[in-house]
Design an enzyme around this catalytic site. Structure first.
Site, PDB file in Angstrom:
ATOM      1  N   PRO A 193      90.511  -9.144  61.398  1.00 31.98           N
ATOM      2  CA  PRO A 193      90.156  -7.717  61.376  1.00 31.98           C
ATOM      3  C   PRO A 193      88.919  -7.426  60.520  1.00 31.98           C
ATOM      4  CG  PRO A 193      92.017  -8.116  59.929  1.00 31.98           C
ATOM      5  CD  PRO A 193      91.663  -9.438  60.518  1.00 31.98           C
TER       6      PRO A 193
ATOM      7  N   ILE B 284     102.227  -3.219  31.027  1.00 28.61           N
ATOM      8  CA  ILE B 284     101.228  -2.845  30.008  1.00 28.61           C
ATOM      9  C   ILE B 284     101.312  -1.364  29.641  1.00 28.61           C
ATOM     10  CG2 ILE B 284      99.539  -4.686  30.461  1.00 28.61           C
ATOM     11  CD1 ILE B 284      97.938  -2.489  32.086  1.00 28.61           C
TER      12      ILE B 284
ATOM     13  N   TYR C 252      90.655   3.226  43.592  1.00 22.74           N
ATOM     14  CA  TYR C 252      90.621   2.025  42.742  1.00 22.74           C
ATOM     15  C   TYR C 252      89.445   2.080  41.764  1.00 22.74           C
ATOM     16  CZ  TYR C 252      89.219  -2.686  41.342  1.00 22.74           C
ATOM     17  OH  TYR C 252      88.797  -3.776  40.609  1.00 22.74           O
ATOM     18  N   SER C 253      88.232   2.274  42.308  1.00 24.65           N
ATOM     19  CA  SER C 253      87.065   2.209  41.420  1.00 24.65           C
ATOM     20  C   SER C 253      87.050   3.392  40.452  1.00 24.65           C
ATOM     21  CB  SER C 253      85.763   2.109  42.214  1.00 24.65           C
ATOM     22  OG  SER C 253      85.653   3.140  43.149  1.00 24.65           O
TER      23      SER C 253
ATOM     24  N   PHE D   1      95.080 -13.426  40.208  1.00 22.02           N
ATOM     25  CA  PHE D   1      94.017 -14.326  40.679  1.00 22.02           C
ATOM     26  C   PHE D   1      93.071 -14.737  39.539  1.00 22.02           C
ATOM     27  CE2 PHE D   1      89.662 -13.861  42.891  1.00 22.02           C
ATOM     28  CZ  PHE D   1      89.490 -15.228  43.038  1.00 22.02           C
TER      29      PHE D   1
ATOM     30  N   ASP E 100      82.039  -4.238  39.515  1.00 19.54           N
ATOM     31  CA  ASP E 100      80.793  -3.615  39.983  1.00 19.54           C
ATOM     32  C   ASP E 100      81.051  -2.314  40.738  1.00 19.54           C
ATOM     33  OD1 ASP E 100      81.895  -4.730  42.290  1.00 19.54           O
ATOM     34  OD2 ASP E 100      80.121  -5.882  42.848  1.00 19.54           O
TER      35      ASP E 100
ATOM     36  N   LEU F  20      89.622 -10.336  51.513  1.00 20.48           N
ATOM     37  CA  LEU F  20      88.911 -10.819  52.704  1.00 20.48           C
ATOM     38  C   LEU F  20      88.986 -12.334  52.937  1.00 20.48           C
ATOM     39  CD1 LEU F  20      86.963  -9.948  55.068  1.00 20.48           C
ATOM     40  CD2 LEU F  20      85.107 -10.681  53.566  1.00 20.48           C
TER      41      LEU F  20
ATOM     42  N   ALA G 254      95.816  -5.123  36.444  1.00 23.29           N
ATOM     43  CA  ALA G 254      95.391  -3.938  37.200  1.00 23.29           C
ATOM     44  C   ALA G 254      96.002  -3.992  38.585  1.00 23.29           C
ATOM     45  CB  ALA G 254      93.862  -3.920  37.330  1.00 23.29           C
TER      46      ALA G 254
ATOM     47  N   ASN H 129      84.932 -11.820  43.554  1.00 24.26           N
ATOM     48  CA  ASN H 129      85.263 -13.218  43.236  1.00 24.26           C
ATOM     49  C   ASN H 129      85.868 -13.923  44.442  1.00 24.26           C
ATOM     50  OD1 ASN H 129      86.208 -13.480  39.773  1.00 24.26           O
ATOM     51  ND2 ASN H 129      84.917 -11.903  40.670  1.00 24.26           N
TER      52      ASN H 129
HETATM   53  P1  NAD Z   1      95.257  -9.400  40.950  1.00 28.22           P
HETATM   54  O1  NAD Z   1      95.723  -8.219  41.737  1.00 28.22           O
HETATM   55  O2  NAD Z   1      95.193 -10.732  41.593  1.00 28.22           O
HETATM   56  O3  NAD Z   1      96.173  -9.567  39.641  1.00 28.22           O
HETATM   57  C1  NAD Z   1      96.592  -8.492  38.869  1.00 28.22           C
HETATM   58  C2  NAD Z   1      97.666  -8.975  37.889  1.00 28.22           C
HETATM   59  O4  NAD Z   1      98.031  -7.870  37.054  1.00 28.22           O
HETATM   60  C3  NAD Z   1      98.943  -9.450  38.585  1.00 28.22           C
HETATM   61  O5  NAD Z   1      99.375 -10.660  37.991  1.00 28.22           O
HETATM   62  C4  NAD Z   1      99.940  -8.332  38.322  1.00 28.22           C
HETATM   63  O6  NAD Z   1     101.288  -8.784  38.258  1.00 28.22           O
HETATM   64  C5  NAD Z   1      99.444  -7.808  36.986  1.00 28.22           C
HETATM   65  N1  NAD Z   1      99.836  -6.402  36.773  1.00 28.22           N
HETATM   66  C6  NAD Z   1      99.637  -5.358  37.620  1.00 28.22           C
HETATM   67  N2  NAD Z   1     100.140  -4.239  37.082  1.00 28.22           N
HETATM   68  C7  NAD Z   1     100.641  -4.562  35.860  1.00 28.22           C
HETATM   69  C8  NAD Z   1     101.271  -3.827  34.831  1.00 28.22           C
HETATM   70  N3  NAD Z   1     101.493  -2.505  34.932  1.00 28.22           N
HETATM   71  N4  NAD Z   1     101.656  -4.476  33.712  1.00 28.22           N
HETATM   72  C9  NAD Z   1     101.443  -5.818  33.590  1.00 28.22           C
HETATM   73  N5  NAD Z   1     100.852  -6.562  34.546  1.00 28.22           N
HETATM   74  C10 NAD Z   1     100.458  -5.947  35.665  1.00 28.22           C
HETATM   75  O7  NAD Z   1      93.850  -8.970  40.362  1.00 28.22           O
HETATM   76  P2  NAD Z   1      92.518  -9.846  40.151  1.00 28.22           P
HETATM   77  O8  NAD Z   1      91.771  -9.890  41.415  1.00 28.22           O
HETATM   78  O9  NAD Z   1      92.879 -11.100  39.440  1.00 28.22           O
HETATM   79  O10 NAD Z   1      91.719  -8.894  39.155  1.00 28.22           O
HETATM   80  C11 NAD Z   1      91.921  -8.988  37.749  1.00 28.22           C
HETATM   81  C12 NAD Z   1      91.024  -7.974  37.066  1.00 28.22           C
HETATM   82  O11 NAD Z   1      89.661  -8.229  37.387  1.00 28.22           O
HETATM   83  C13 NAD Z   1      91.285  -6.528  37.497  1.00 28.22           C
HETATM   84  O12 NAD Z   1      91.196  -5.712  36.359  1.00 28.22           O
HETATM   85  C14 NAD Z   1      90.173  -6.219  38.481  1.00 28.22           C
HETATM   86  O13 NAD Z   1      89.850  -4.850  38.470  1.00 28.22           O
HETATM   87  C15 NAD Z   1      89.041  -7.064  37.916  1.00 28.22           C
HETATM   88  N6  NAD Z   1      88.031  -7.546  38.899  1.00 28.22           N
HETATM   89  C16 NAD Z   1      88.411  -8.196  40.028  1.00 28.22           C
HETATM   90  C17 NAD Z   1      87.438  -8.698  40.897  1.00 28.22           C
HETATM   91  C18 NAD Z   1      87.815  -9.462  42.147  1.00 28.22           C
HETATM   92  O14 NAD Z   1      86.928  -9.810  42.933  1.00 28.22           O
HETATM   93  N7  NAD Z   1      89.078  -9.783  42.378  1.00 28.22           N
HETATM   94  C19 NAD Z   1      86.086  -8.508  40.602  1.00 28.22           C
HETATM   95  C20 NAD Z   1      85.729  -7.811  39.431  1.00 28.22           C
HETATM   96  C21 NAD Z   1      86.717  -7.352  38.584  1.00 28.22           C
HETATM   97  O1  DAU Z   2      83.475  -5.924  43.911  1.00 24.32           O
HETATM   98  C1  DAU Z   2      84.533  -6.303  43.098  1.00 24.32           C
HETATM   99  C2  DAU Z   2      85.827  -5.921  43.776  1.00 24.32           C
HETATM  100  O2  DAU Z   2      86.008  -6.844  44.857  1.00 24.32           O
HETATM  101  C3  DAU Z   2      87.036  -5.964  42.841  1.00 24.32           C
HETATM  102  O3  DAU Z   2      86.869  -5.011  41.838  1.00 24.32           O
HETATM  103  C4  DAU Z   2      88.323  -5.686  43.628  1.00 24.32           C
HETATM  104  O4  DAU Z   2      89.445  -5.834  42.778  1.00 24.32           O
HETATM  105  C5  DAU Z   2      88.415  -6.701  44.748  1.00 24.32           C
HETATM  106  O5  DAU Z   2      89.557  -6.431  45.543  1.00 24.32           O
HETATM  107  C6  DAU Z   2      87.166  -6.671  45.623  1.00 24.32           C
HETATM  108  O6  DAU Z   2      87.095  -5.419  46.359  1.00 24.32           O
HETATM  109  P1  DAU Z   2      86.623  -5.368  47.888  1.00 24.32           P
HETATM  110  O7  DAU Z   2      87.177  -4.149  48.508  1.00 24.32           O
HETATM  111  O8  DAU Z   2      85.161  -5.610  48.009  1.00 24.32           O
HETATM  112  O9  DAU Z   2      87.376  -6.706  48.436  1.00 24.32           O
HETATM  113  P2  DAU Z   2      88.152  -7.014  49.788  1.00 24.32           P
HETATM  114  O10 DAU Z   2      88.389  -8.486  49.818  1.00 24.32           O
HETATM  115  O11 DAU Z   2      89.308  -6.099  50.001  1.00 24.32           O
HETATM  116  O12 DAU Z   2      87.066  -6.661  50.906  1.00 24.32           O
HETATM  117  C7  DAU Z   2      85.802  -7.312  50.939  1.00 24.32           C
HETATM  118  C8  DAU Z   2      85.005  -6.695  52.074  1.00 24.32           C
HETATM  119  O13 DAU Z   2      85.599  -7.105  53.320  1.00 24.32           O
HETATM  120  C9  DAU Z   2      85.009  -5.171  52.107  1.00 24.32           C
HETATM  121  O14 DAU Z   2      83.729  -4.720  52.548  1.00 24.32           O
HETATM  122  C10 DAU Z   2      86.076  -4.808  53.134  1.00 24.32           C
HETATM  123  C11 DAU Z   2      86.010  -5.972  54.099  1.00 24.32           C
HETATM  124  N1  DAU Z   2      87.275  -6.351  54.755  1.00 24.32           N
HETATM  125  C12 DAU Z   2      88.340  -6.619  53.954  1.00 24.32           C
HETATM  126  C13 DAU Z   2      89.543  -7.016  54.495  1.00 24.32           C
HETATM  127  C14 DAU Z   2      90.733  -7.279  53.625  1.00 24.32           C
HETATM  128  C15 DAU Z   2      87.348  -6.493  56.127  1.00 24.32           C
HETATM  129  O15 DAU Z   2      86.352  -6.248  56.858  1.00 24.32           O
HETATM  130  N2  DAU Z   2      88.530  -6.868  56.669  1.00 24.32           N
HETATM  131  C16 DAU Z   2      89.649  -7.141  55.922  1.00 24.32           C
HETATM  132  O16 DAU Z   2      90.705  -7.464  56.501  1.00 24.32           O
END
Ligand code: NAD
Ligand code: DAU
Length: 338
Positions: free
Chosen positions: A206, A60, A151-152, A11, A126, A191, A83, A181
């Site tokens: 849900p 990686i 995860y965290s 993403f 965060d 979500l 990740a 994000n």
């Molecule tokens: P994502 O799950 O959408 O993408 C992860 C990518 O990493 C995928 O393309 C996957 O194929 C690749 N990957 C996983 N394991 C691998 C491995 N062993 N070797 C090589 N590639 C591998 O994740 P995202 O939401 O894009 O998050 C990217 C980074 O940002 C992560 O480190 C996450 O912790 C951090 N982050 C995400 C959010 C969020 O809201 N999504 C917020 C803050 C930080």
């Molecule tokens: O805060 C940054 C993090 O945000 C990133 O580091 C993670 O990679 C990313 O996945 C995200 O984590 P969250 O657990 O906050 O995101 P998620 O979209 O899974 O859930 C957002 C909130 O919504 C959380 O409080 C759980 C709730 N939730 C989630 C899903 C998937 C629901 O209530 N129902 C759902 O079906």
């Protein structure tokens, strides 16, 4: 500048690659991605033949491969996104989170050290700070690290390894920590894309627990600008927080999506809470404003409307990424109503 991007089919990584190729005509990118369920080549289809972009499929955690890629492509900088990123999956299967998020980061750090990388950006979250109560002040970079999910915890371990390499080996690394994000190309287990999809299909929505948990939402492009600013201007050994100034409870987020999509609230279904569910995240990003000249540009409602529109216009993408593994996972995870 020759940048290795890890996890660039995911993403945020794919949005970052689109962003940086547009932003800086001097950069060349090598994208190393293991193509897990979350890595989707469709995200970068439009730049596949760009001469400044190369893709390498690989893990990686494989030192020989990472070292080979750094050497053969004369890589000068690394931006590390790869990740396992989904909290719910880390609760049901933590092992792969330890492997990718900790072992994978360590492997990259060792390869960066051996290849004199000029800057290593660790993309973190965060969630390493733990959970806030409803009236706590937002997290600053000085907050204690207090992760509460597998995860965290794995991301925190990786951040600490990065800082230890700065201290011990003078590796020029820097850490970004960002809130939740939203935007294009997010896998629909998270979500917002999950709820958009379910609303379209008139399936149950849900909501975990009572839906009062709060997340601070940031548009993925604001995050990408922050990572780029960190790459160019971030000081070695420093941590920079990024947030969107948009704290929204989960239930209000779902109601917002329903309203925007013109549907009633009867699809909302309160389900069993996520174990150890963090109550609230909020980011104080004044350090990034002061030192990097960064501030979030998107207004929440505008960014969300653009995002909803993207998912509606890219139904093929959604159908494509939600076939296979995801559906089985989804069925197991969300069949228990409260
Ligand atoms: P994502 O799950 O959408 O993408 C992860 C990518 O990493 C995928 O393309 C996957 O194929 C690749 N990957 C996983 N394991 C691998 C491995 N062993 N070797 C090589 N590639 C591998 O994740 P995202 O939401 O894009 O998050 C990217 C980074 O940002 C992560 O480190 C996450 O912790 C951090 N982050 C995400 C959010 C969020 O809201 N999504 C917020 C803050 C930080
Ligand atoms: O805060 C940054 C993090 O945000 C990133 O580091 C993670 O990679 C990313 O996945 C995200 O984590 P969250 O657990 O906050 O995101 P998620 O979209 O899974 O859930 C957002 C909130 O919504 C959380 O409080 C759980 C709730 N939730 C989630 C899903 C998937 C629901 O209530 N129902 C759902 O079906």
């Amino acid at each position: 500048m020759k940048i290795l991007i890890t996890g660039g089919l995911g993403f945020i990584g794919s949005n970052f690659i689109h962003y940086i190729l547009d932003e800086n005509p001097e950069v060349n990118i090598v994208n190393l991605d293991g193509m897990t369920y979350a890595g989707n080549p469709e995200n970068l289809k439009s730049i596949e033949s760009n001469p400044r972009y190369k893709f390498v499929k690989g893990n990686i955690c494989n030192y020989e491969l990472v070292d080979y890629v750094l050497k053969t492509h004369h890589i000068t900088h690394i931006v590390h996104f790869a990740a396992e990123s989904h909290v719910d999956r880390s609760i049901s299967n933590p092992d792969i989170f330890i492997e990718t998020n900790i072992r994978g980061t360590l492997t990259l750090l060792n390869a960066a050290k051996a290849n004199n990388i000029q800057k290593f950006v660790q993309v973190s979250t965060d969630e390493v700070y733990g959970s806030l109560s409803f009236d706590d002040p937002a997290f600053t970079e000085e907050n204690q690290l207090c992760p509460r999910s597998p995860y965290s915890s794995s991301k925190t371990a990786a951040d600490l390894l990065v800082l230890s390499y700065v201290h011990t080996y003078k590796l020029p690394a820097v850490i970004t920590r960002c809130s939740n994000n939203y935007g294009a190309y997010q896998f629909p287990e998270k979500l917002i894309p999950l709820m958009i999809r379910n609303i379209q299909m008139e399936k149950k929505l849900p909501v975990y627990g009572d839906g009062t948990n709060i997340r601070d939402w940031i548009h993925v492009m604001d995050h990408c600008r922050g990572i780029y600013a960190t790459l160019m201007k971030g000081k070695v050994g420093e941590v920079y927080n990024f947030g969107g100034n948009a704290e929204v409870s989960n239930i209000n987020m779902v109601k917002f999506l329903l309203k925007e999509l013109g549907k009633g609230e009867d699809l909302i279904t309160f389900v069993k809470d996520r174990p150890g569910h963090d109550v609230r995240y909020a980011m104080n990003f004044s350090k990034a404003e002061k030192e990097l000249g960064w501030t979030p540009k998107y207004k929440f409602e505008d960014g969300m409307r653009e995002t909803i529109q993207w998912y509606l216009s890219n139904q093929d993408w959604v159908d494509n990424v939600t076939s296979g593994d995801y559906l089985d996972y989804y069925k197991k995870q969300y069949n228990s109503e409260k």
